[in-house]
Design an enzyme around this catalytic site. Sequence first.
Site, short mmCIF file in Angstrom:
data_model
loop_
_atom_site.label_atom_id
_atom_site.label_comp_id
_atom_site.label_asym_id
_atom_site.label_seq_id
_atom_site.Cartn_x
_atom_site.Cartn_y
_atom_site.Cartn_z
N HIS A 191 4.13 3.52 -11.08
CA HIS A 191 5.51 3.26 -11.51
C HIS A 191 5.81 3.96 -12.82
CE1 HIS A 191 6.44 -0.32 -8.73
NE2 HIS A 191 6.92 0.80 -8.29
N GLU A 432 -0.42 11.26 13.23
CA GLU A 432 -1.32 11.28 12.08
C GLU A 432 -2.75 11.59 12.49
OE1 GLU A 432 -0.05 8.35 8.86
OE2 GLU A 432 0.05 7.16 10.69
N ASP A 456 -2.49 11.88 6.55
CA ASP A 456 -3.63 11.50 7.40
C ASP A 456 -4.00 12.62 8.37
OD1 ASP A 456 -4.64 8.92 6.69
OD2 ASP A 456 -2.69 8.11 7.25
N CYS A 503 6.96 13.32 7.49
CA CYS A 503 7.11 12.45 6.33
C CYS A 503 5.90 12.46 5.40
CB CYS A 503 7.44 11.02 6.76
SG CYS A 503 6.13 10.30 7.75
C1 PEP Z 1 0.87 10.17 6.17
O1 PEP Z 1 -0.26 9.84 6.51
O2 PEP Z 1 1.27 11.36 6.03
C2 PEP Z 1 1.86 9.13 5.81
C3 PEP Z 1 3.12 9.42 5.58
O3 PEP Z 1 1.40 7.86 5.73
P1 PEP Z 1 0.58 7.28 4.45
O4 PEP Z 1 0.59 8.34 3.38
O5 PEP Z 1 1.29 6.04 4.07
O6 PEP Z 1 -0.77 7.06 5.07
MG MG Z 2 -0.67 7.78 7.05
#
Ligand code: PEP
Ligand code: MG
Length: 584
Positions: A191, A432, A456, A503
């Site tokens: 944060h 992922e 991931d 994402c």
């Molecule tokens: C990812 O794995 O790219 C993802 C968006 O999920 P996290 O980073 O929360 O594992």
């Molecule tokens: Mg992930």
Amino acid sequence: MEILKGIPVSPGLFIGEAFVLEGEEARIPERFVLSELVDGEVARFEKALASVREEMAALADRVRNEIGEGAAGILVFAISILDDPKLSGEIISHIRQDRNSAEFATSRVLRGRARILKSIPHTLLSQRASDIMDIERRLLRALLGAKRETLSHLDRPVAVVAHDLGPAQTASMDHGKVRAFALDVGGKTSHTAILARAYRIPAVVGLGTISTDVCGGDTIIVDGTRGIVVVRPDEKALARYRKLEAERTDFVRLLGRERNMPAVTRDGVHVRVMANIEFPEEVPAAIEYGAEGIGLFRTEFLYLRSGILPSEWDHFEAYRRSLAKLGGRPLVIRTFDLGADKLLPAHDRHERNPSLGLRSIRLSMKYPEPFRTQLRAIARASAIGRVRVMLPMVSTIDELRWARSVMSEIMADLEREGLPFDRNLEMGTMIEVPASAVHIESLAKLSDFFSIGTNDLIQYTLAVDRTDEALAGLYTPAHPSVLKLIRMAIDGARRKGKPIAMCGEMAGDILFTVPLIGMGLTEFSVAPAVIDEIKRIVRSVRASDCREVAEAAAAMDEPSEVIGFLRSALRRLVPDGERLGERG
Ligand code: PEP
Ligand code: MG
């Protein structure tokens, strides 16, 4: 002169004087109180709690006025920790039952929570530990009657050098005077880092021992863009950095002006740029940065904030609050992405490889109740806004079949109960795991949309732990196999007519915007602070040029070759391309 390399968390440049903040990690000795003094001790704790709460509320108001609701949300989050009756209940019970002093009970409970968060192998959530430590520091200061921080009374511009900083400490500084941070520890998603970015204060963290290497009054250069700190620079370094500083200023103004314009390539391809968030309080900042919606709402905080599984109401409230702030924009809610080591006391099975173990959707299948509760809240939220559900870590079609059957049961229940929901609520799948990228066309049968989670996907494709700093050199989106899998996923989804977004962090890395557009990606979900840069790239290029870049990169053998090529493509195709990622 000494040059230190750390993690860049907030871009920009500061050249000036260092102010070294001494650590305040007081060790609180275990002290017991006599039984007749217990009531007084509880009252002392309650008074300290009330005064810290008041202090934090005033701070949240100040941040709200200075930089807006989004950043104030970080303090609101801290206040919600203070307001949590379970937290004060636990502290009071240590005072009453164990006869702990108010200070010791406070420290014991808060440090215990910080320890739990730190032990979670999920960088975003483990970094919330410094929020908890910030609250502990404030409560202890109130209990011990210690004097206020010196940082609110500075008389000249400085770079604050410290071991660590909490978000409330960061927010309460005099931002006219504190112009940079350089910290021993920390990460991109703490944060404190978020607030530094919101206040546009250049910051470098993870510098190791800077708080002991630098003396107050030393001249220091903090380059928050490159993650470099120059201590006691020579004349040559000073002259070079002063020139850089002047060049950046104009570019930042330009980006700010373009932020809310849509992102359409010069040959007419519309690219949606969405934001990733973890807290409903982050929504206003995301919109301010130009987000067209939320492409990834990580919901784990609902559990990790209290350490207790959230009720349907807790979930629903979080989604309702987010939707209220989104003003009709879409919200993609990802179901719990928890690992085997951080959920359900009933589950105490030891796993040798937790990231290959019972995590995310696999855990939901084993312990369906928390998943069912979350899905029911999401279904109910679908009646009041544009909501979609997204399932993490899917590797088999069976997982999708199961999740859909749970959703059907929930919808049947809601119907029976006369509660409204959107019958067409879409359920999507995160890509992922390499297996899912490869057989995306099968998954498309039971997926309304896809989103590629590269954080991931890279880890599983390259067999490199994403959290292991020692392996950071091997972890790269530029590996040809990663690019190939991404292309395979995008092509497969398109063949089946299913929308696909990205994402993971790669979506927000400006080096990859051009090749990703070239592969046909038309939805990016990224950290709010980079939205304007991604939009600028989209508006500067032709999708046809991007396709050529993607094809040329796909034919390369080495990540380093790919990176060099993409750098030069960015410079060639985007005016000011070399300046992107350098603002402050
Ligand atoms: C990812 O794995 O790219 C993802 C968006 O999920 P996290 O980073 O929360 O594992
Ligand atoms: Mg992930």
